[in-house]
Design a protein around this motif. Structure first.
Motif, PDB file in Angstrom:
ATOM      1  N   SER A   7       4.669 -13.411   5.232  1.00 14.38           N
ATOM      2  CA  SER A   7       4.176 -12.858   3.977  1.00 14.38           C
ATOM      3  C   SER A   7       3.310 -11.648   4.256  1.00 14.38           C
ATOM      4  O   SER A   7       2.541 -11.624   5.218  1.00 14.38           O
ATOM      5  CB  SER A   7       3.367 -13.935   3.233  1.00 14.38           C
ATOM      6  OG  SER A   7       2.978 -13.473   1.973  1.00 14.38           O
ATOM      7  N   THR A   8       3.450 -10.639   3.400  1.00 18.80           N
ATOM      8  CA  THR A   8       2.614  -9.447   3.468  1.00 18.80           C
ATOM      9  C   THR A   8       1.988  -9.264   2.088  1.00 18.80           C
ATOM     10  O   THR A   8       2.192 -10.083   1.196  1.00 18.80           O
ATOM     11  CB  THR A   8       3.438  -8.202   3.846  1.00 18.80           C
ATOM     12  OG1 THR A   8       4.286  -7.859   2.745  1.00 18.80           O
ATOM     13  CG2 THR A   8       4.274  -8.433   5.103  1.00 18.80           C
ATOM     14  N   VAL A   9       1.278  -8.201   1.889  1.00 20.67           N
ATOM     15  CA  VAL A   9       0.637  -7.946   0.596  1.00 20.67           C
ATOM     16  C   VAL A   9       1.669  -7.903  -0.526  1.00 20.67           C
ATOM     17  O   VAL A   9       1.483  -8.523  -1.575  1.00 20.67           O
ATOM     18  CB  VAL A   9      -0.161  -6.625   0.646  1.00 20.67           C
ATOM     19  CG1 VAL A   9      -0.677  -6.237  -0.731  1.00 20.67           C
ATOM     20  CG2 VAL A   9      -1.308  -6.737   1.636  1.00 20.67           C
ATOM     21  N   ARG A  10       2.791  -7.204  -0.307  1.00 24.57           N
ATOM     22  CA  ARG A  10       3.774  -7.025  -1.379  1.00 24.57           C
ATOM     23  C   ARG A  10       5.074  -7.789  -1.191  1.00 24.57           C
ATOM     24  O   ARG A  10       5.907  -7.792  -2.100  1.00 24.57           O
ATOM     25  CB  ARG A  10       4.114  -5.532  -1.512  1.00 24.57           C
ATOM     26  CG  ARG A  10       2.918  -4.657  -1.869  1.00 24.57           C
ATOM     27  CD  ARG A  10       3.305  -3.215  -1.978  1.00 24.57           C
ATOM     28  NE  ARG A  10       3.613  -2.654  -0.658  1.00 24.57           N
ATOM     29  CZ  ARG A  10       4.125  -1.446  -0.464  1.00 24.57           C
ATOM     30  NH1 ARG A  10       4.410  -0.670  -1.501  1.00 24.57           N
ATOM     31  NH2 ARG A  10       4.365  -1.008   0.751  1.00 24.57           N
ATOM     32  N   LEU A  11       5.242  -8.437  -0.044  1.00 24.08           N
ATOM     33  CA  LEU A  11       6.553  -8.987   0.294  1.00 24.08           C
ATOM     34  C   LEU A  11       6.487 -10.421   0.783  1.00 24.08           C
ATOM     35  O   LEU A  11       5.501 -10.841   1.391  1.00 24.08           O
ATOM     36  CB  LEU A  11       7.200  -8.140   1.391  1.00 24.08           C
ATOM     37  CG  LEU A  11       7.331  -6.650   1.124  1.00 24.08           C
ATOM     38  CD1 LEU A  11       7.757  -5.922   2.395  1.00 24.08           C
ATOM     39  CD2 LEU A  11       8.315  -6.406  -0.004  1.00 24.08           C
ATOM     40  N   GLU A  12       7.583 -11.129   0.541  1.00 26.04           N
ATOM     41  CA  GLU A  12       7.841 -12.427   1.162  1.00 26.04           C
ATOM     42  C   GLU A  12       9.088 -12.264   2.010  1.00 26.04           C
ATOM     43  O   GLU A  12      10.100 -11.738   1.533  1.00 26.04           O
ATOM     44  CB  GLU A  12       8.091 -13.515   0.110  1.00 26.04           C
ATOM     45  CG  GLU A  12       6.902 -13.873  -0.739  1.00 26.04           C
ATOM     46  CD  GLU A  12       5.797 -14.604   0.017  1.00 26.04           C
ATOM     47  OE1 GLU A  12       6.065 -15.175   1.102  1.00 26.04           O
ATOM     48  OE2 GLU A  12       4.668 -14.588  -0.471  1.00 26.04           O
ATOM     49  N   LEU A  13       9.020 -12.678   3.252  1.00 25.09           N
ATOM     50  CA  LEU A  13      10.180 -12.697   4.128  1.00 25.09           C
ATOM     51  C   LEU A  13      10.510 -14.157   4.374  1.00 25.09           C
ATOM     52  O   LEU A  13       9.659 -14.910   4.855  1.00 25.09           O
ATOM     53  CB  LEU A  13       9.886 -12.006   5.458  1.00 25.09           C
ATOM     54  CG  LEU A  13       9.824 -10.475   5.450  1.00 25.09           C
ATOM     55  CD1 LEU A  13       8.586  -9.969   4.758  1.00 25.09           C
ATOM     56  CD2 LEU A  13       9.909  -9.949   6.854  1.00 25.09           C
ATOM     57  N   HIS A  14      11.702 -14.556   3.978  1.00 25.93           N
ATOM     58  CA  HIS A  14      12.059 -15.951   4.211  1.00 25.93           C
ATOM     59  C   HIS A  14      13.346 -16.035   5.013  1.00 25.93           C
ATOM     60  O   HIS A  14      14.181 -15.125   4.970  1.00 25.93           O
ATOM     61  CB  HIS A  14      12.111 -16.751   2.906  1.00 25.93           C
ATOM     62  CG  HIS A  14      13.219 -16.406   1.989  1.00 25.93           C
ATOM     63  ND1 HIS A  14      14.464 -16.948   2.106  1.00 25.93           N
ATOM     64  CD2 HIS A  14      13.269 -15.577   0.918  1.00 25.93           C
ATOM     65  CE1 HIS A  14      15.239 -16.474   1.147  1.00 25.93           C
ATOM     66  NE2 HIS A  14      14.550 -15.636   0.424  1.00 25.93           N
ATOM     67  N   PRO A  15      13.483 -17.121   5.780  1.00 24.11           N
ATOM     68  CA  PRO A  15      14.680 -17.262   6.610  1.00 24.11           C
ATOM     69  C   PRO A  15      15.937 -17.221   5.765  1.00 24.11           C
ATOM     70  O   PRO A  15      15.999 -17.834   4.697  1.00 24.11           O
ATOM     71  CB  PRO A  15      14.506 -18.638   7.255  1.00 24.11           C
ATOM     72  CG  PRO A  15      13.076 -18.984   7.101  1.00 24.11           C
ATOM     73  CD  PRO A  15      12.581 -18.258   5.897  1.00 24.11           C
ATOM     74  N   ALA A  16      16.921 -16.495   6.229  1.00 22.75           N
ATOM     75  CA  ALA A  16      18.202 -16.398   5.531  1.00 22.75           C
ATOM     76  C   ALA A  16      18.971 -17.696   5.728  1.00 22.75           C
ATOM     77  O   ALA A  16      19.100 -18.184   6.852  1.00 22.75           O
ATOM     78  CB  ALA A  16      19.000 -15.222   6.080  1.00 22.75           C
ATOM     79  N   ILE A  73      14.169 -10.093   2.591  1.00 26.08           N
ATOM     80  CA  ILE A  73      12.916  -9.481   2.143  1.00 26.08           C
ATOM     81  C   ILE A  73      12.902  -9.479   0.622  1.00 26.08           C
ATOM     82  O   ILE A  73      13.781  -8.898  -0.015  1.00 26.08           O
ATOM     83  CB  ILE A  73      12.784  -8.041   2.673  1.00 26.08           C
ATOM     84  CG1 ILE A  73      12.935  -8.022   4.205  1.00 26.08           C
ATOM     85  CG2 ILE A  73      11.462  -7.435   2.232  1.00 26.08           C
ATOM     86  CD1 ILE A  73      13.109  -6.626   4.781  1.00 26.08           C
ATOM     87  N   VAL A  74      11.894 -10.138   0.061  1.00 23.47           N
ATOM     88  CA  VAL A  74      11.772 -10.271  -1.390  1.00 23.47           C
ATOM     89  C   VAL A  74      10.486  -9.585  -1.842  1.00 23.47           C
ATOM     90  O   VAL A  74       9.414  -9.830  -1.277  1.00 23.47           O
ATOM     91  CB  VAL A  74      11.765 -11.755  -1.815  1.00 23.47           C
ATOM     92  CG1 VAL A  74      11.519 -11.900  -3.303  1.00 23.47           C
ATOM     93  CG2 VAL A  74      13.069 -12.425  -1.408  1.00 23.47           C
ATOM     94  N   CYS A  75      10.604  -8.734  -2.842  1.00 24.27           N
ATOM     95  CA  CYS A  75       9.442  -8.078  -3.440  1.00 24.27           C
ATOM     96  C   CYS A  75       8.716  -9.106  -4.303  1.00 24.27           C
ATOM     97  O   CYS A  75       9.299  -9.680  -5.230  1.00 24.27           O
ATOM     98  CB  CYS A  75       9.894  -6.894  -4.288  1.00 24.27           C
ATOM     99  SG  CYS A  75       8.557  -6.059  -5.152  1.00 24.27           S
ATOM    100  N   SER A 107      16.942   1.290  -4.178  1.00 24.99           N
ATOM    101  CA  SER A 107      15.858   1.318  -5.174  1.00 24.99           C
ATOM    102  C   SER A 107      14.486   1.087  -4.566  1.00 24.99           C
ATOM    103  O   SER A 107      13.471   1.334  -5.222  1.00 24.99           O
ATOM    104  CB  SER A 107      16.113   0.259  -6.248  1.00 24.99           C
ATOM    105  OG  SER A 107      16.095  -1.033  -5.667  1.00 24.99           O
ATOM    106  N   ALA A 108      14.414   0.626  -3.320  1.00 21.66           N
ATOM    107  CA  ALA A 108      13.132   0.326  -2.682  1.00 21.66           C
ATOM    108  C   ALA A 108      12.727   1.367  -1.640  1.00 21.66           C
ATOM    109  O   ALA A 108      11.694   1.227  -0.994  1.00 21.66           O
ATOM    110  CB  ALA A 108      13.194  -1.056  -2.046  1.00 21.66           C
ATOM    111  N   LEU A 113       7.834  -0.142   2.035  1.00 21.27           N
ATOM    112  CA  LEU A 113       8.114  -1.576   2.029  1.00 21.27           C
ATOM    113  C   LEU A 113       8.729  -2.052   3.349  1.00 21.27           C
ATOM    114  O   LEU A 113       8.362  -3.118   3.852  1.00 21.27           O
ATOM    115  CB  LEU A 113       9.014  -1.943   0.849  1.00 21.27           C
ATOM    116  CG  LEU A 113       8.360  -1.754  -0.522  1.00 21.27           C
ATOM    117  CD1 LEU A 113       9.394  -1.844  -1.636  1.00 21.27           C
ATOM    118  CD2 LEU A 113       7.244  -2.772  -0.730  1.00 21.27           C
ATOM    119  N   MET A 114       9.645  -1.285   3.913  1.00 19.47           N
ATOM    120  CA  MET A 114      10.240  -1.716   5.170  1.00 19.47           C
ATOM    121  C   MET A 114       9.219  -1.657   6.296  1.00 19.47           C
ATOM    122  O   MET A 114       9.197  -2.531   7.157  1.00 19.47           O
ATOM    123  CB  MET A 114      11.487  -0.903   5.502  1.00 19.47           C
ATOM    124  CG  MET A 114      12.262  -1.454   6.698  1.00 19.47           C
ATOM    125  SD  MET A 114      12.732  -3.214   6.593  1.00 19.47           S
ATOM    126  CE  MET A 114      14.147  -3.120   5.519  1.00 19.47           C
TER     127      MET A 114
END
Length: 185
Positions: A7-16, A73-75, A107-108, A113-114
């Protein structure tokens, strides 16, 4: 070694996982033209739910074997899938290295974000996996990736002619790497 959620300030990274196939398919379809220049040539069959399930299952299998970690990567603000990233070709022993791959929705682009997502992945790779080297390669004309990797501290190590077959053509790539500062000699 499953990919942990990050997790970051703007993002959630979850296992695919294969359960994400519908969301990944929608993302792939929405970004087909945008990603075409940077990916392998994709047949129409790639853009089906079955193909995405199989792709995500293969990624999960690679993760289970210890060869890779894949994240979606989810916003947080919009609760929408905006990209993917992965550590692949994980090699332990004397090498302690991997390759970094990433893709971001059109769009991102241009919002940092990356860089935010990869900063978290790099921290995990170095602090938790104790990797020594992360390698990332990009096509010379991909100025966004070049700029992103420089910003993250990657250094150019070489140039590979006809390195990968991208969009149906053998493409040159710039080779870069980032070394774990905790391993500095």
């Amino acid at each position: 070694m499953p990919a942990p959620p990050l997790s970051t300030v703007r993002l959630e990274l979850h296992p695919a996982t294969a359960e994400d196939a519908a969301a990944v398919l929608a993302w792939q379809r929405a970004n087909r033209t945008h990603l075409q220049a940077w990916e392998p040539l994709r047949a129409d069959a790639f853009y089906t739910l079955e193909a995405q399930r199989a792709r995500l299952q293969a990624q999960a299998d690679a993760t289970a074997s210890g060869a890779a970690l894949h994240w979606l990567i989810v916003c947080k603000q919009r609760d929408v899938l905006i990209g993917e990233c992965a550590l692949t070709n994980l090699v332990r022993g004397l090498f302690q290295a991997c390759h970094l791959g990433f893709a971001l929705a059109a769009s991102a682009q241009g919002q940092g974000l990356m860089a935010e997502a990869l900063g978290s992945v790099i921290e995990h790779a170095f602090a938790e996996l104790d990797l020594h080297r992360i390698m990332a390669n990009y096509r010379p004309e991909n100025l966004r990736s070049a700029q992103l990797l420089r910003r993250l501290g990657f250094e150019r190590e070489g140039f590979a002619r006809a390195y990968l077959k991208i969009n149906g053509q053998w493409a040159d790539h710039v080779l870069t790497s980032l070394l774990n500062p905790a391993h500095a000699s």
